[in-house]
Scaffold this active site. Structure first.
Site, PDB file in Angstrom:
ATOM      1  N   GLY A  19       2.411   4.317  -3.965  1.00  0.00           N
ATOM      2  CA  GLY A  19       2.325   3.853  -4.896  1.00  0.00           C
ATOM      3  C   GLY A  19       2.953   1.851  -4.066  1.00  0.00           C
ATOM      4  CB  THR A  20       5.670   0.395  -2.514  1.00  0.00           C
ATOM      5  OG1 THR A  20       6.813   0.926  -3.475  1.00  0.00           O
ATOM      6  CG2 THR A  20       6.300  -0.556  -1.539  1.00  0.00           C
ATOM      7  CG  ASN A  37       8.459  -0.423 -13.676  1.00  0.00           C
ATOM      8  OD1 ASN A  37       8.002  -1.288 -13.878  1.00  0.00           O
ATOM      9  ND2 ASN A  37       9.850   0.250 -13.079  1.00  0.00           N
ATOM     10  CD  GLN A  60       6.057   4.702 -14.414  1.00  0.00           C
ATOM     11  OE1 GLN A  60       6.557   5.484 -15.246  1.00  0.00           O
ATOM     12  NE2 GLN A  60       7.307   4.293 -13.647  1.00  0.00           N
ATOM     13  CB  THR A  94      -3.331  11.682  10.631  1.00  0.00           C
ATOM     14  OG1 THR A  94      -3.275  11.462  11.788  1.00  0.00           O
ATOM     15  CG2 THR A  94      -3.450  13.483  10.306  1.00  0.00           C
ATOM     16  CB  CYS A 135      20.229  -4.419  -5.551  1.00  0.00           C
ATOM     17  SG  CYS A 135      21.505  -3.905  -4.663  1.00  0.00           S
TER      18      CYS A 135
END
Lengths: 380, 357
Positions: free
Chosen positions: A69-70, A151, A177, A235, A319
């Protein structure tokens, strides 16, 4: 017993997805190869793409598989920014770091101007702010990105209205989400781009998708074989794609049941700790997310204590060093950093049970008592 | 017992945690994040709270098979250790931040939090021993004289010592590395950390100059005659000979040493080697690791540096201060240093040196 209440972080793979993935792992063939094996794997990938497109309510050609998703968020924000030739990026202040950080990167490295949309105390994006912004600076805006639901709090955002206000400005929506949990149609929302991820919906880790309006060409992040519309190279990850589609097709998530568990849990928490505050409770929320402030505690202590009681939950943001930081989402909703650091996220999923709720409520009082004591010594 | 293992990411704390598990304790590993803006990587043997170190600590906890968390103690560390370090130097004293960290963070903030959360104590990789005696638990030197860290633990009071477990005090460092290797801990050969963890460059004077400024001031001899200039009095240490930049030679050509730092007038006083000699010292804010020191003079040893010699002395309490009279003079002793009293290998207590003569 042990209780997993962190389904918003990741949720168990459905058996059907594991089986589909195993079968695909045993299969030989690069989907881009022209021979028999290649064509066979390609068929699996395209079947999966069509199944997903149906669930998303988009065209199969609008599905671009990514590694996460990032990655999809990065490809959308950066790609639409570069594609537009415009300078202003608009995002809600409660976006996931996978949207906020590429936007900030564009500010630091590519001359972008970032405008964050405020949210109200209930966690909902301020539409009046957006209306005014679009009226004043609409022609300068490259992209607007607002998540479908948050989220950390589960609060659902007015994405349909945002698209309406945006007019011709491309709108991207991080729907990681919401997808497969609440009704969601890419087409009906009128979105330009949308992000989804497999491991939040019973599929495997490491596979996501960017849904991007057909015939829109944005610059790629990854250059290479051009496998996915020349927007994403690499791929094709056939086993993960197949499993992603199998999970979505099976759709074993019962929104009503999950919401009942969550609501029962919240009622129990408030009974045990009347001073607890459920963040975003007055808003429309995802069925499975509960974000609760326990005044006078520190969430990292609470997490350790919950973990020792075999209950897995989350403090929200961490973090890179693993140090807990006050949630930017809760702070955007007007909570102080101290209050934001006293909050836990419990998230329920398809495997959650009433026994999970009962057990968690049974350990909660002593966890909170100890959490209060631990925080008190830190302040003395 | 239920205990918290403070895990720095180094070999010592990793083995200590493993030994605590083997001793039958229920152990939870905690890495203390002491910098709000940690560096990504260790630079050489310096620093102990980089992201790389927290990763190493996590991997050690994985191998040992214990839960692992990171506790953010950056604010506490800054207030209790870093600010104290700066204000002590600004006041012309020479502090030891490792002692402050043990006193304020590892065996205070961490231990208190652990106890409030239902734990019984804290285990660390310090090289020191404790003994159970009829008078209670006492603190002792480690068997490895090169690694002995009892000096930096001498700021712990009896209650803190009761909440502390030091599983490494009976073993030599070389054997700890062998043991770590045998336990499959990846940090077995990781270099020891030295110097001050929050000064990763190792350049203490430069670090202080950046924060306290570099106001030029006079270097004077004992008569008050100006014989040179310095750039920030706190960058000098008592006994320092090199780097004074003096051009006026002494009558007999003998070298000069820093004798005194006067922060109010920003003056550095220099003089002959023999003027550095100290035969007695007084310490304020005494802390007793066992039974309290009496006013009656007692024979023992005093140590004034982390790896300094144990000096024969007579010690006693006077007017709330700890006094040590040395058998033989000591050259170069700064106020702000900790004086730690030993009775044989037992740590009696400590105080911060406020006066020397």
């Amino acid at each position: 017993m042990s209780v997993y209440l962190d389904h918003a972080a990741t949720t168990p793979m459905f058996d059907v997805a594991i089986e589909a993935m195993n079968a695909s792992l045993r299969k030989l063939g690069n989907p881009s190869s022209l021979h028999t094996e290649g064509r066979s794997t390609r068929k699996d990938v395209e079947d999966a793409r069509e199944k997903l497109a149906k669930a998303i309510d988009c065209l199969p050609s609008e599905v671009i598989f990514t590694g996460s998703g990032t990655e999809a968020n990065n490809a959308a924000i950066k790609g639409l920014y570069w594609h537009s030739g415009k300078k202003v990026i608009v995002v809600s202040s409660i976006e996931h770091h996978a949207v906020l950080d590429p936007a900030h990167w564009l500010v630091d490295h590519e001359g972008a101007e970032l405008i964050e949309l405020p949210v109200n105390s209930a966690g909902v994006t301020d539409l009046d702010f957006l209306r005014k912004l679009v009226a004043e600076r609409g022609p300068e805006i490259a992209v607007i990105s607002v998540m479908h639901s948050n989220n950390e709090t589960g609060v659902i955002q007015p994405v349909g209205e945002i698209v309406e206000i945006a007019g011709d400005i491309p709108v991207h929506c991080d729907a990681v989400q919401s997808f497969s949990k609440v009704p969601l149609s890419y087409k009906e929302l009128g979105l330009f781009a949308m992000t989804i991820s497999a491991h939040k919906v019973g599929g495997p880790l490491g596979i996501g998708a960017l849904i991007l309006r057909r015939a829109v060409e944005i610059p790629p992040l990854l250059h290479g074989g051009g496998q996915e519309r020349d927007i994403r190279s690499g791929t094709l990850n056939a086993p993960s794609i197949v499993a992603f589609a199998a999970a979505v097709e099976a759709h074993l998530y019962d929104s009503k049941k999950v919401a009942e568990l969550r609501d029962g849990f919240e009622a129990g928490v408030l009974k045990a700790r009347p001073d607890a505050v459920i963040n975003g409770k007055s808003s429309a929320r995802l069925p499975g997310i509960s974000n609760i402030t326990f005044p006078g505690t520190q969430s990292d202590s609470l997490l350790l204590l919950m973990d020792s009681e075999k209950v897995s939950c989350s403090t929200g943001a961490a973090c890179t060093a693993g140090v807990h930081r006050p949630s930017h989402v809760l702070m955007a909703m007007g909570l102080s950093d101290v209050v934001a650091q006293s909050s836990l996220r419990f998230s329920f999923g398809s495997t959650s049970t009433q026994a999970d709720v009962d057990y968690t409520l049974s350990v909660l009082p002593r966890v909170i008592e100890r959490g209060l004591a631990a925080h008190a010594v830190g302040r003395s | 017992m239920k205990i918290i293992a403070a895990m720095s990411g180094g070999v010592d704390s990793a083995v200590a945690a493993a030994r605590a598990v083997e001793a039958g304790h229920e152990v939870i590993g905690v890495h203390l994040a002491l910098s709000s803006n940690p560096q990504k990587y260790r630079s050489g043997a310096r620093g102990c709270c980089t992201i790389e170190d927290s990763h190493d600590a996590r991997r050690a906890a994985d191998v040992i098979g214990i839960p692992f968390y990171i506790w953010d103690m950056a604010d506490e560390f800054h207030e209790g250790v870093v600010e104290n370090f700066m204000s002590e130097y600004a006041a012309g004293r020479t502090p030891n931040p490792c002692l402050r960290c043990n006193e304020k963070i590892k065996f205070a903030a961490v231990l208190d939090r652990a106890k409030a959360m239902g734990f019984d104590g804290v285990v660390t990789g310090h090289y020191a021993r404790t003994q159970e005696t009829p008078e209670g638990r006492t603190l002792h030197r480690a068997v490895d004289p090169l690694k002995d860290q009892s000096y930096v633990l001498a700021v712990l009071n009896r209650e803190q010592i009761n909440g502390a477990i030091f599983p490494l005090g009976d073993t030599e460092k070389v054997d700890i590395r062998i043991e770590a290797e045998a336990r499959g801990l990846a940090v077995a050969q990781k270099p020891d950390s030295h110097d001050i963890c929050f000064v990763p460059s190792g350049d203490n004077a430069g670090w202080l100059r950046d924060r306290l400024g570099s106001e030029v001031g006079p270097i004077v001899d004992q008569d008050g005659t100006k014989i040179g200039e310095h750039k920030g009095a706190y960058t000098y240490t008592i006994g320092q000979r090199k780097g004074l930049g003096l051009t006026v030679p002494t009558a007999d050509g003998s070298p000069r040493f820093v004798l005194k730092i006067e922060p109010v007038t920003n003056t550095v006083v220099v003089g002959a080697r023999e003027d550095l000699a100290v035969t007695s010292m007084r310490g304020e804010k005494p802390i007793f690791c066992g039974p309290e020191v009496a006013a009656v003079p007692t024979r023992g040893f005093v140590q004034v540096r982390a790896h300094g010699a144990a000096l024969d002395c007579t010690y006693y309490m006077d007017n709330g201060q700890l006094v040590a009279e040395l058998d033989k003079p000591l050259l170069g002793l700064a106020t702000g240093q900790a004086m730690v009293i030993y009775d044989g290998d037992r740590v009696v207590g400590s105080a911060t040196i406020c006066e020397t003569a």
